[in-house]
Motif scaffolding. Structure first.
Motif, PDB file in Angstrom:
ATOM      1  N   ASN A   8      12.365   1.318   2.534  1.00  0.00           N
ATOM      2  CA  ASN A   8      11.938   1.637   1.178  1.00  0.00           C
ATOM      3  C   ASN A   8      11.944   0.411   0.265  1.00  0.00           C
ATOM      4  O   ASN A   8      11.044   0.227  -0.559  1.00  0.00           O
ATOM      5  N   ASP A   9      12.957  -0.443   0.397  1.00  0.00           N
ATOM      6  CA  ASP A   9      13.037  -1.633  -0.465  1.00  0.00           C
ATOM      7  C   ASP A   9      11.846  -2.565  -0.212  1.00  0.00           C
ATOM      8  O   ASP A   9      11.259  -3.118  -1.152  1.00  0.00           O
ATOM      9  N   LYS A  10      11.505  -2.725   1.056  1.00  0.00           N
ATOM     10  CA  LYS A  10      10.347  -3.561   1.405  1.00  0.00           C
ATOM     11  C   LYS A  10       9.068  -2.961   0.814  1.00  0.00           C
ATOM     12  O   LYS A  10       8.207  -3.689   0.295  1.00  0.00           O
ATOM     13  N   TYR A  11       8.968  -1.650   0.861  1.00  0.00           N
ATOM     14  CA  TYR A  11       7.786  -0.961   0.351  1.00  0.00           C
ATOM     15  C   TYR A  11       7.604  -1.216  -1.147  1.00  0.00           C
ATOM     16  O   TYR A  11       6.508  -1.577  -1.601  1.00  0.00           O
ATOM     17  N   VAL A  12       8.660  -1.034  -1.923  1.00  0.00           N
ATOM     18  CA  VAL A  12       8.574  -1.239  -3.372  1.00  0.00           C
ATOM     19  C   VAL A  12       8.129  -2.670  -3.680  1.00  0.00           C
ATOM     20  O   VAL A  12       7.275  -2.901  -4.546  1.00  0.00           O
ATOM     21  N   LYS A  13       8.677  -3.638  -2.939  1.00  0.00           N
ATOM     22  CA  LYS A  13       8.352  -5.047  -3.155  1.00  0.00           C
ATOM     23  C   LYS A  13       6.895  -5.342  -2.777  1.00  0.00           C
ATOM     24  O   LYS A  13       6.137  -5.919  -3.561  1.00  0.00           O
ATOM     25  N   LEU A  14       6.501  -4.939  -1.559  1.00  0.00           N
ATOM     26  CA  LEU A  14       5.151  -5.229  -1.081  1.00  0.00           C
ATOM     27  C   LEU A  14       4.097  -4.539  -1.924  1.00  0.00           C
ATOM     28  O   LEU A  14       3.039  -5.110  -2.222  1.00  0.00           O
ATOM     29  N   GLN A  15       4.383  -3.276  -2.313  1.00  0.00           N
ATOM     30  CA  GLN A  15       3.384  -2.507  -3.043  1.00  0.00           C
ATOM     31  C   GLN A  15       3.112  -3.102  -4.419  1.00  0.00           C
ATOM     32  O   GLN A  15       1.959  -3.220  -4.845  1.00  0.00           O
ATOM     33  N   LEU A  48       8.246  10.149   6.470  1.00  0.00           N
ATOM     34  CA  LEU A  48       8.655   8.738   6.568  1.00  0.00           C
ATOM     35  C   LEU A  48      10.135   8.640   6.204  1.00  0.00           C
ATOM     36  O   LEU A  48      10.490   8.231   5.095  1.00  0.00           O
ATOM     37  N   PRO A  49      11.038   9.053   7.100  1.00  0.00           N
ATOM     38  CA  PRO A  49      12.472   9.060   6.767  1.00  0.00           C
ATOM     39  C   PRO A  49      12.939   7.688   6.279  1.00  0.00           C
ATOM     40  O   PRO A  49      12.756   6.683   6.958  1.00  0.00           O
ATOM     41  N   GLY A  50      13.487   7.674   5.073  1.00  0.00           N
ATOM     42  CA  GLY A  50      13.849   6.422   4.418  1.00  0.00           C
ATOM     43  C   GLY A  50      13.045   6.207   3.154  1.00  0.00           C
ATOM     44  O   GLY A  50      13.470   5.503   2.237  1.00  0.00           O
ATOM     45  N   PHE A  51      11.840   6.821   3.089  1.00  0.00           N
ATOM     46  CA  PHE A  51      11.010   6.789   1.894  1.00  0.00           C
ATOM     47  C   PHE A  51      11.685   7.662   0.832  1.00  0.00           C
ATOM     48  O   PHE A  51      11.959   8.831   1.068  1.00  0.00           O
ATOM     49  N   LYS A  52      11.961   7.078  -0.329  1.00  0.00           N
ATOM     50  CA  LYS A  52      12.613   7.852  -1.388  1.00  0.00           C
ATOM     51  C   LYS A  52      11.559   8.579  -2.216  1.00  0.00           C
ATOM     52  O   LYS A  52      10.498   8.009  -2.504  1.00  0.00           O
ATOM     53  N   GLY A 282      -8.509   0.560  -1.239  1.00  0.00           N
ATOM     54  CA  GLY A 282      -7.113   0.966  -1.278  1.00  0.00           C
ATOM     55  C   GLY A 282      -6.141  -0.199  -1.374  1.00  0.00           C
ATOM     56  O   GLY A 282      -6.467  -1.334  -1.019  1.00  0.00           O
ATOM     57  N   VAL A 283      -4.938   0.107  -1.849  1.00  0.00           N
ATOM     58  CA  VAL A 283      -3.883  -0.916  -1.951  1.00  0.00           C
ATOM     59  C   VAL A 283      -2.582  -0.438  -1.292  1.00  0.00           C
ATOM     60  O   VAL A 283      -1.520  -0.996  -1.529  1.00  0.00           O
ATOM     61  N   ASN A 284      -2.680   0.598  -0.453  1.00  0.00           N
ATOM     62  CA  ASN A 284      -1.471   1.201   0.110  1.00  0.00           C
ATOM     63  C   ASN A 284      -0.822   0.319   1.181  1.00  0.00           C
ATOM     64  O   ASN A 284      -1.473  -0.099   2.138  1.00  0.00           O
ATOM     65  N   MET A 285       0.484   0.066   1.040  1.00  0.00           N
ATOM     66  CA  MET A 285       1.220  -0.788   1.977  1.00  0.00           C
ATOM     67  C   MET A 285       2.245  -0.016   2.809  1.00  0.00           C
ATOM     68  O   MET A 285       3.085  -0.606   3.476  1.00  0.00           O
ATOM     69  N   ALA A 286       2.191   1.309   2.775  1.00  0.00           N
ATOM     70  CA  ALA A 286       3.211   2.114   3.460  1.00  0.00           C
ATOM     71  C   ALA A 286       3.266   1.833   4.961  1.00  0.00           C
ATOM     72  O   ALA A 286       4.340   1.776   5.566  1.00  0.00           O
ATOM     73  N   GLY A 287       2.105   1.642   5.578  1.00  0.00           N
ATOM     74  CA  GLY A 287       2.079   1.407   7.020  1.00  0.00           C
ATOM     75  C   GLY A 287       2.793   0.138   7.433  1.00  0.00           C
ATOM     76  O   GLY A 287       3.258   0.027   8.573  1.00  0.00           O
ATOM     77  N   ASN A 288       2.910  -0.826   6.513  1.00  0.00           N
ATOM     78  CA  ASN A 288       3.584  -2.089   6.818  1.00  0.00           C
ATOM     79  C   ASN A 288       5.105  -1.982   6.726  1.00  0.00           C
ATOM     80  O   ASN A 288       5.806  -2.955   6.998  1.00  0.00           O
ATOM     81  N   CYS A 289       5.602  -0.819   6.326  1.00  0.00           N
ATOM     82  CA  CYS A 289       7.041  -0.671   6.087  1.00  0.00           C
ATOM     83  C   CYS A 289       7.704   0.309   7.040  1.00  0.00           C
ATOM     84  O   CYS A 289       8.868   0.673   6.855  1.00  0.00           O
ATOM     85  N   ILE A 290       6.967   0.759   8.061  1.00  0.00           N
ATOM     86  CA  ILE A 290       7.562   1.616   9.097  1.00  0.00           C
ATOM     87  C   ILE A 290       8.358   0.731  10.047  1.00  0.00           C
ATOM     88  O   ILE A 290       7.831  -0.228  10.610  1.00  0.00           O
ATOM     89  N   ILE A 291       9.647   1.045  10.216  1.00  0.00           N
ATOM     90  CA  ILE A 291      10.517   0.202  11.037  1.00  0.00           C
ATOM     91  C   ILE A 291      10.952   0.889  12.329  1.00  0.00           C
ATOM     92  O   ILE A 291      11.501   0.242  13.216  1.00  0.00           O
TER      93      ILE A 291
END
Length: 496
Positions: A8-15, A48-52, A282-291
């Motif tokens: 989630n932290d990576k997602y907020v930053k990248l997005q 996406l477990p971990g997504f807040k 689109g600007v969605n970065m969610a796929g880059n944050c799946i670990i």
């Protein structure tokens, strides 16, 4: 312990970085069409477990000094008193809720736009109400031939007839209470009017699902189709992106179908389209944050099954069509998911068979399955809740959390004074009783301390729950499914 599959932290930053990058691309101003839920995105947090649930909001707070929010509402939806199914409130009331929520976290709300305005009395009354609350309101009108008649739309008689929305910041977030509100048309209208005024501005779309850089039949993307089964949306390979770049990306049918029209509109406004495909927009970065893909796949399969059970129950209540059931059944097959992988289903139904009464089962974070049955004092969900809290707190099963002497007066109140026919306590009532007992009982207080551990747990009921039980369990963060069966054979089933 629940596994985490998303950073989630990576997602907020990248997005936030991606959005800033897109703002710069267009000379310093961007209209961002915001799809899905800004607040309480529980679908995303489940698949996406971990997504807040408030991740997108946190991302916007990273940009709050340069962002303003414009809320769009379809005037016809105001006139029809259209209701948000998840909240049970009308769209116009949800606009007020959204304004309060955005302001409450420090985001600037610039205005509200009434789209498809045609002098609807309810829309006029709503505008007066907003203006009395010092909220700016603008009107946009239906355009004959929209979206296919490009010449008429991109003209002074089309977009040019709309009120020009006065905005003050670099990032303008266009959001709405629900689908069909006119977010994209609002963005395009502003681009046309900005261009006439010599203002450089651009457009981008932020929608979490489908995730463009996951495979078409990845369970996360199938789960999105399951969530929108009633809208008949389908995921598909973006043919425009494949033609332009030779890369396979995923989008959904409505964006792919409308893209040639959008590209033509962009061309009419700018001279040429800045985008070669709907994926480009689109600007969605969610796929880059799946670990952890395995964890995400398993969570998505569970979500598809939950959607299937929800549709079966809605069909039983006369509110869902056979076509939606058929589609969800097909999606389960595509994801290689069956109800058997939902362990609480078998446990709840087995308990119901053993006791010949409605029963429920819940899977704790440890994987342990807890059950609850119907009794003279408690409904199955209420009993299950107490049993789960005991297990989480290490409290022996034979120790009562709430004395019979506390429960019986509540039953007396319900039946003899409030007119209820069912004396058994619901989940909300049992939690209030437990909270009262916690003031004097250390054991009850220990049980209360376990409530937060229920978030994300899976539960199944052998019968359709009452509305109050379902809402209470969802507020606790429990993922609930039910068999499509009523507790009794009566024709009328009160929601309470």
């Amino acid at each position: 312990m629940k596994k985490v599959g998303f950073d989630n932290d990576k997602y907020v930053k990248l997005q936030s970085e991606k959005i800033r990058e897109r703002i710069s691309k267009f000379g310093g101003k961007l209209y961002l069409e915001f799809g899905g839920k800004l607040f309480d995105d529980f679908h995303a947090s489940r698949v996406l477990p971990g997504f807040k649930p408030d991740s997108k909001l946190q991302m916007l707070l990273e940009l709050k000094d340069e962002a303003e929010v414009v809320i769009v509402i379809n005037s016809s939806d105001i006139e029809k008193n259209k209701i948000r199914g998840d909240l049970g409130i009308t769209y116009d009331l949800d606009v007020l809720r959204l304004i309060d929520a955005f302001k409450g976290v420090g985001l600037y709300v610039g205005s509200v736009v009434l789209t498809r305005f045609a002098e609807q009395p309810a829309a006029i009354a709503f505008q007066r109400r907003l203006e009395s609350l010092d909220v700016k309101v603008f009107r946009h009108y239906s355009i004959p031939g929209y979206p296919s008649d490009i010449e008429a739309i991109v003209s002074d008689e089309g977009f040019g007839k709309n009120d020009y929305i006065e905005t003050a910041r670099r990032l303008v977030i266009i959001t709405a209470p629900g689908p069909g509100s006119g977010k994209m048309a609002t963005c395009l209208s502003q681009l046309y009017q900005d261009n006439k005024r010599g203002i450089k501005a651009g457009y981008a779309k932020f929608e979490t699902f489908p995730i463009w850089n996951l495979p078409l039949k990845h369970p996360v993307n199938i789960a999105y189709e399951a969530a929108t089964a009633d809208l008949n949306d389908v995921n598909m390979i973006d043919p425009f992106h494949m033609a332009a770049y030779g890369e396979t990306t995923v989008n959904y049918n409505r964006d792919v179908e409308i893209f040639p029209v959008l590209a033509a509109m962009f061309g009419k406004i700018y001279g040429e389209s800045p985008y070669k495909s709907p994926t480009d927009m689109g600007v969605n970065m969610a796929g880059n944050c799946i670990i952890d893909d395995d964890t995400v796949c398993e969570a998505s399969k569970q979500e598809i099954i939950r959607r299937y059970y929800a549709a079966l129950c809605a069909q039983r209540e006369g509110m869902e069509s056979d076509n939606v059931i058929y589609k969800l059944d097909l999606l389960m097959k595509q994801a290689n998911a069956t109800p058997d992988i939902r362990r609480v289903v078998k446990a709840a139904n087995r308990k119901a068979e053993e006791t010949t009464t409605p029963a429920a089962a819940l899977e704790l974070p440890s994987g342990e399955i807890i059950t609850g049955k119907t009794s003279a004092l408690l409904g199955a969900s209420a009993a299950l809740l107490l049993n789960a809290l005991k297990a989480l707190g290490g409290i022996k099963d034979e120790i009562p959390l709430i004395a019979r002497e506390v429960i019986e007066p509540i039953q007396h109140l319900k039946v003899d004074h409030l007119g209820n026919h069912n004396p058994r306590l619901h989940t909300d009532e049992i939690l209030i009783a437990l909270a009262i007992c916690a003031a004097s009982s250390p054991i009850a207080e220990l049980a209360m301390q376990q409530l937060g551990k229920l978030r994300g747990c899976e539960m199944h009921s052998s019968v359709i729950l009452t509305q109050v039980d379902e809402k209470t369990l969802k507020k606790l963060g429990i993922n609930v499914t039910c068999e499509p069966q009523y507790q009794t054979k009566k024709l009328y089933h009160p929601k309470r």
